[in-house]
Scaffold this motif. Structure first.
Motif, PDB file in Angstrom:
ATOM      1  N   VAL A  62       0.839  -1.208   0.000  1.00  0.00           N
ATOM      2  CA  VAL A  62       0.000   0.000   0.000  1.00  0.00           C
ATOM      3  C   VAL A  62       0.867   1.248   0.000  1.00  0.00           C
ATOM      4  O   VAL A  62       0.601   2.217  -0.729  1.00  0.00           O
ATOM      5  N   TRP A  63       1.897   1.247   0.831  1.00  0.00           N
ATOM      6  CA  TRP A  63       2.830   2.380   0.849  1.00  0.00           C
ATOM      7  C   TRP A  63       3.415   2.644  -0.535  1.00  0.00           C
ATOM      8  O   TRP A  63       3.437   3.785  -1.000  1.00  0.00           O
ATOM      9  N   LYS A  64       3.910   1.614  -1.176  1.00  0.00           N
ATOM     10  CA  LYS A  64       4.561   1.803  -2.473  1.00  0.00           C
ATOM     11  C   LYS A  64       3.587   2.330  -3.517  1.00  0.00           C
ATOM     12  O   LYS A  64       3.940   3.181  -4.344  1.00  0.00           O
ATOM     13  N   ASN A  65       2.352   1.838  -3.494  1.00  0.00           N
ATOM     14  CA  ASN A  65       1.341   2.329  -4.426  1.00  0.00           C
ATOM     15  C   ASN A  65       1.032   3.806  -4.174  1.00  0.00           C
ATOM     16  O   ASN A  65       0.916   4.608  -5.110  1.00  0.00           O
ATOM     17  N   ALA A  66       0.893   4.175  -2.896  1.00  0.00           N
ATOM     18  CA  ALA A  66       0.582   5.564  -2.545  1.00  0.00           C
ATOM     19  C   ALA A  66       1.756   6.490  -2.887  1.00  0.00           C
ATOM     20  O   ALA A  66       1.554   7.617  -3.362  1.00  0.00           O
ATOM     21  N   LEU A  67       2.983   6.023  -2.643  1.00  0.00           N
ATOM     22  CA  LEU A  67       4.158   6.825  -2.974  1.00  0.00           C
ATOM     23  C   LEU A  67       4.268   7.044  -4.480  1.00  0.00           C
ATOM     24  O   LEU A  67       4.618   8.143  -4.932  1.00  0.00           O
ATOM     25  N   THR A  68       3.981   6.015  -5.255  1.00  0.00           N
ATOM     26  CA  THR A  68       4.028   6.151  -6.711  1.00  0.00           C
ATOM     27  C   THR A  68       3.039   7.205  -7.185  1.00  0.00           C
ATOM     28  O   THR A  68       3.374   8.073  -8.013  1.00  0.00           O
ATOM     29  N   GLN A  69       1.827   7.162  -6.662  1.00  0.00           N
ATOM     30  CA  GLN A  69       0.828   8.172  -7.037  1.00  0.00           C
ATOM     31  C   GLN A  69       1.282   9.557  -6.603  1.00  0.00           C
ATOM     32  O   GLN A  69       1.124  10.541  -7.346  1.00  0.00           O
ATOM     33  N   ASN A  73       1.848  12.801  -9.074  1.00  0.00           N
ATOM     34  CA  ASN A  73       1.075  14.022  -8.817  1.00  0.00           C
ATOM     35  C   ASN A  73       1.985  15.208  -8.511  1.00  0.00           C
ATOM     36  O   ASN A  73       1.781  16.321  -9.006  1.00  0.00           O
ATOM     37  N   LYS A  74       2.998  14.975  -7.681  1.00  0.00           N
ATOM     38  CA  LYS A  74       3.918  16.057  -7.315  1.00  0.00           C
ATOM     39  C   LYS A  74       4.710  16.533  -8.523  1.00  0.00           C
ATOM     40  O   LYS A  74       4.988  17.733  -8.666  1.00  0.00           O
ATOM     41  N   SER A  75       5.059  15.614  -9.423  1.00  0.00           N
ATOM     42  CA  SER A  75       5.829  15.978 -10.614  1.00  0.00           C
ATOM     43  C   SER A  75       5.032  16.889 -11.546  1.00  0.00           C
ATOM     44  O   SER A  75       5.622  17.660 -12.317  1.00  0.00           O
ATOM     45  N   MET A  76       3.710  16.808 -11.482  1.00  0.00           N
ATOM     46  CA  MET A  76       2.871  17.683 -12.294  1.00  0.00           C
ATOM     47  C   MET A  76       2.828  19.095 -11.737  1.00  0.00           C
ATOM     48  O   MET A  76       2.365  20.013 -12.413  1.00  0.00           O
ATOM     49  N   MET A  77       3.334  19.280 -10.513  1.00  0.00           N
ATOM     50  CA  MET A  77       3.264  20.579  -9.850  1.00  0.00           C
ATOM     51  C   MET A  77       4.577  21.351  -9.936  1.00  0.00           C
ATOM     52  O   MET A  77       4.688  22.454  -9.405  1.00  0.00           O
ATOM     53  N   GLY A  78       5.603  20.781 -10.575  1.00  0.00           N
ATOM     54  CA  GLY A  78       6.884  21.467 -10.693  1.00  0.00           C
ATOM     55  C   GLY A  78       8.003  20.480 -10.949  1.00  0.00           C
ATOM     56  O   GLY A  78       7.796  19.271 -10.985  1.00  0.00           O
ATOM     57  N   LYS A  79       9.196  21.012 -11.102  1.00  0.00           N
ATOM     58  CA  LYS A  79      10.378  20.193 -11.404  1.00  0.00           C
ATOM     59  C   LYS A  79      11.010  19.737 -10.087  1.00  0.00           C
ATOM     60  O   LYS A  79      12.030  20.278  -9.632  1.00  0.00           O
ATOM     61  N   ASN A 230      -5.526  10.371   1.695  1.00  0.00           N
ATOM     62  CA  ASN A 230      -5.781  11.751   2.105  1.00  0.00           C
ATOM     63  C   ASN A 230      -4.539  12.371   2.733  1.00  0.00           C
ATOM     64  O   ASN A 230      -4.231  13.546   2.514  1.00  0.00           O
ATOM     65  N   PHE A 231      -3.802  11.578   3.524  1.00  0.00           N
ATOM     66  CA  PHE A 231      -2.579  12.079   4.134  1.00  0.00           C
ATOM     67  C   PHE A 231      -1.537  12.408   3.067  1.00  0.00           C
ATOM     68  O   PHE A 231      -0.847  13.428   3.141  1.00  0.00           O
ATOM     69  N   PHE A 232      -1.416  11.547   2.058  1.00  0.00           N
ATOM     70  CA  PHE A 232      -0.460  11.829   0.992  1.00  0.00           C
ATOM     71  C   PHE A 232      -0.876  13.061   0.197  1.00  0.00           C
ATOM     72  O   PHE A 232      -0.019  13.784  -0.334  1.00  0.00           O
ATOM     73  N   ALA A 233      -2.166  13.312   0.104  1.00  0.00           N
ATOM     74  CA  ALA A 233      -2.633  14.534  -0.547  1.00  0.00           C
ATOM     75  C   ALA A 233      -2.194  15.761   0.256  1.00  0.00           C
ATOM     76  O   ALA A 233      -1.794  16.781  -0.320  1.00  0.00           O
TER      77      ALA A 233
END
Length: 257
Positions: A62-69, A73-79, A230-233
């Motif tokens: 579950v951790w690895k799946n959430a980290l991948t997402q 998502n973070k990469s879409m917000m900047g370099k 939600n926490f990762f968000a």
């Protein structure tokens, strides 16, 4: 339009806090170097999370799946750049920085837990590894209002209910990182329901004191898949721009929900 804009956040049924944006410092965004510190002990393979579609899943999966997402998502917000450390009895550098989310995803997929229990975990090793591999930029005198070229953020995922983190002495690495305005540390603690047979509350208290600064986040999670995402968000927010921890509910979760 009113001069003061506030958002009220319900912290519990008995208390409501008001967040005043005008009372906060305004900081520009800048690239982040994010280091995931991932617990690979036996605990994270034994602990399971219920999924509606896939049944019980190991916490580690579950951790690895959430980290991948999170990375995509973070990469879409900047370099931004991402690196990996693994946590055994100490922190070990695992994968160097990359701004390619697919490469980071592949590294996460290849990560395996070691199927071993540990009696202790040395938190000072995290600071030593960060200071050696990615020290934050120095502060230039007279340029406090200018954004730094980047900031360094460490995100710790700790999943043990019986292993107390320990700090093995003061070090130059710890002192320098704690003094830097360009270094941040967040914690996501996943654990069994607290009982007299584990030390979840003590672990949570120690993790909360590793980096006792207002902009740090210490998030507590107990087997609820929706809450985990939600926490990762919440962690997507840039540390220089997000509200302080006191505006969020940081109580230990006493039972699975």
């Amino acid at each position: 339009m009113a001069d003061n804009i506030s958002v009220s956040s319900s912290i519990s049924n008995a208390s409501v806090l008001s967040f005043d944006f005008n009372a906060q410092d305004i900081h520009p965004s800048c690239p982040e170097k994010i280091v995931f510190c991932i617990d690979v002990s036996e605990d994270v393979s034994i602990t399971t999370v219920k999924s509606k579609d896939r049944g019980d899943l190991p916490l580690f999966t579950v951790w690895k799946n959430a980290l991948t997402q999170f990375v995509f998502n973070k990469s879409m917000m900047g370099k931004h750049e991402f690196a990996l450390m693994i946590l055994t009895d100490k922190a070990n550098w695992f994968c160097d920085f990359s701004s390619d989310p697919q490469l980071v995803s592949d590294a996460l997929t290849s990560l395996e837990n070691v199927q071993e229990k540990y009696d202790s975990f040395d938190t000072s090793s995290i600071f030593s590894a960060i200071y050696e591999n990615c020290p934050p930029p120095s502060v230039c005198v007279g340029s406090s209002m200018s954004p730094p070229p980047f900031i360094v953020r460490v995100i710790i995922l700790y999943g043990r209910s019986h292993c107390l983190p320990v700090y093995r002495g003061e070090s130059e690495a710890h002192s320098e990182l704690m003094a830097s305005p360009h270094f941040f540390l967040d914690v996501l603690y996943s654990h069994d329901p607290p009982t007299g047979h584990n030390v979840c509350q003590s672990i949570f208290d120690i993790l909360s004191e590793i980096y006792p600064k207002p902009k740090a986040l210490v998030l507590d999670w107990s087997a609820n898949l929706v809450k985990l995402y939600n926490f990762f968000a919440k962690l997507l927010a840039h540390p220089l721009q997000r509200p302080v921890q006191s505006m969020m509910d940081n109580r230990l979760i006493s039972q699975k929900t």
